[in-house]
Design a protein around this motif. Structure first.
Motif, PDB file in Angstrom:
ATOM      1  N   ALA A 274       0.830  -1.205   0.000  1.00  0.00           N
ATOM      2  CA  ALA A 274       0.000   0.000   0.000  1.00  0.00           C
ATOM      3  C   ALA A 274       0.867   1.258   0.000  1.00  0.00           C
ATOM      4  CB  ALA A 274      -0.937  -0.011   1.209  1.00  0.00           C
ATOM      5  N   ALA A 275       1.921   1.266   0.798  1.00  0.00           N
ATOM      6  CA  ALA A 275       2.804   2.430   0.877  1.00  0.00           C
ATOM      7  C   ALA A 275       3.545   2.665  -0.438  1.00  0.00           C
ATOM      8  CB  ALA A 275       3.800   2.260   2.019  1.00  0.00           C
ATOM      9  N   ILE A 276       4.009   1.587  -1.053  1.00  0.00           N
ATOM     10  CA  ILE A 276       4.781   1.686  -2.297  1.00  0.00           C
ATOM     11  C   ILE A 276       3.877   1.953  -3.486  1.00  0.00           C
ATOM     12  CG2 ILE A 276       6.251   0.372  -3.909  1.00  0.00           C
ATOM     13  CD1 ILE A 276       7.145  -1.223  -1.323  1.00  0.00           C
ATOM     14  N   GLY A 277       2.673   1.358  -3.452  1.00  0.00           N
ATOM     15  CA  GLY A 277       1.766   1.447  -4.585  1.00  0.00           C
ATOM     16  C   GLY A 277       2.042   0.360  -5.606  1.00  0.00           C
ATOM     17  N   CYS A 278       2.418  -0.831  -5.100  1.00  0.00           N
ATOM     18  CA  CYS A 278       2.705  -1.960  -5.984  1.00  0.00           C
ATOM     19  C   CYS A 278       1.758  -3.116  -5.655  1.00  0.00           C
ATOM     20  CB  CYS A 278       4.155  -2.398  -5.856  1.00  0.00           C
ATOM     21  SG  CYS A 278       4.569  -3.182  -4.278  1.00  0.00           S
ATOM     22  N   GLU A 279       1.846  -4.176  -6.445  1.00  0.00           N
ATOM     23  CA  GLU A 279       1.058  -5.373  -6.181  1.00  0.00           C
ATOM     24  C   GLU A 279       1.596  -6.061  -4.928  1.00  0.00           C
ATOM     25  OE1 GLU A 279       0.673  -8.089  -9.492  1.00  0.00           O
ATOM     26  OE2 GLU A 279       0.855  -6.414 -10.892  1.00  0.00           O
ATOM     27  N   LEU A 280       0.702  -6.702  -4.201  1.00  0.00           N
ATOM     28  CA  LEU A 280       1.093  -7.426  -2.991  1.00  0.00           C
ATOM     29  C   LEU A 280       2.167  -8.471  -3.301  1.00  0.00           C
ATOM     30  CD1 LEU A 280       0.610  -7.860   0.033  1.00  0.00           C
ATOM     31  CD2 LEU A 280      -1.297  -9.363  -0.567  1.00  0.00           C
ATOM     32  N   SER A 281       2.052  -9.132  -4.449  1.00  0.00           N
ATOM     33  CA  SER A 281       3.010 -10.181  -4.816  1.00  0.00           C
ATOM     34  C   SER A 281       4.390  -9.632  -5.162  1.00  0.00           C
ATOM     35  CB  SER A 281       2.467 -11.028  -5.960  1.00  0.00           C
ATOM     36  OG  SER A 281       2.255 -10.216  -7.105  1.00  0.00           O
ATOM     37  N   GLN A 282       4.530  -8.297  -5.288  1.00  0.00           N
ATOM     38  CA  GLN A 282       5.835  -7.693  -5.564  1.00  0.00           C
ATOM     39  C   GLN A 282       6.636  -7.437  -4.289  1.00  0.00           C
ATOM     40  OE1 GLN A 282       4.139  -4.618  -8.482  1.00  0.00           O
ATOM     41  NE2 GLN A 282       6.302  -4.797  -9.044  1.00  0.00           N
ATOM     42  N   ILE A 283       6.054  -7.747  -3.142  1.00  0.00           N
ATOM     43  CA  ILE A 283       6.764  -7.631  -1.879  1.00  0.00           C
ATOM     44  C   ILE A 283       7.483  -8.952  -1.624  1.00  0.00           C
ATOM     45  CG2 ILE A 283       6.519  -7.289   0.617  1.00  0.00           C
ATOM     46  CD1 ILE A 283       5.837  -4.797  -1.129  1.00  0.00           C
ATOM     47  N   CYS A 284       8.745  -8.869  -1.246  1.00  0.00           N
ATOM     48  CA  CYS A 284       9.520 -10.055  -0.883  1.00  0.00           C
ATOM     49  C   CYS A 284       9.569 -10.125   0.641  1.00  0.00           C
ATOM     50  CB  CYS A 284      10.929  -9.981  -1.452  1.00  0.00           C
ATOM     51  SG  CYS A 284      11.986 -11.350  -0.913  1.00  0.00           S
TER      52      CYS A 284
END
Length: 170
Positions: A48-58
């Protein structure tokens, strides 16, 4: 004040992690570290903070395999299948490590554990799902900081073995 402290303060990266980046020849990543005013402890908070897809978090998760710490790198949208980790390691029992073991092993608190730059060396399993993206975001040593990296490079720097350990969805 040392360059390491100055760089870490400027980027928000944990000083140990900033030093690990420099030691790996990745000093150019330090200025890419993003610090947020609110915690990014969970994958959902970070996405949410980055503004990316959840799956893009490692996610960097510590488990105990027969009481020996092991790091599992998993995409933010998936859960680790502990039984698959157990089979991959040939262990009798695999459990989530307690917070004190995570800090003792990595030098970082849960919610800020980066994929490398840890206090001790551990075996690293990286789920193949991370390769579904051109860029992933991982914790930079604090619950408020993240950094971007190409997944193959991140896994290589972490010394990870590619595996399939995510829970299957029905």
């Amino acid at each position: 004040m040392t360059t390491a402290a100055t760089d870490a303060e400027g980027s928000g990266a944990h000083p140990r992690f900033a030093e690990a980046l420099r030691e790996l020849g990745l000093g150019d990543v330090i200025p890419q570290v993003r610090r947020f005013p609110d915690a990014t402890r969970t994958a959902a908070e970070a996405a949410a903070a980055i503004g990316c897809e959840l799956s893009q978090i490692c996610k960097s998760l510590i488990f105990a395999a027969d009481h020996v710490p092991v790091l599992v790198l998993m995409d933010g949208a998936s859960r680790v299948d502990v039984e698959r980790v157990r089979q991959e390691l040939g262990a009798e029992k695999v459990t989530r490590a307690k917070a004190d073991v995570v800090r003792e092993t990595t030098g970082y608190a849960i919610g800020g554990v980066p994929p490398f730059g840890h206090r001790t060396s551990t075996r690293v399993l990286a789920d193949r799902s991370l390769l579904d993206h051109d860029l992933v975001w991982a914790a930079a040593g604090t619950p408020y900081t993240v950094f971007p990296m190409e997944p193959k490079a991140l896994i290589a720097h972490a010394g990870g073995t590619l595996v399939d350990v995510r829970e299957r969805t029905a």
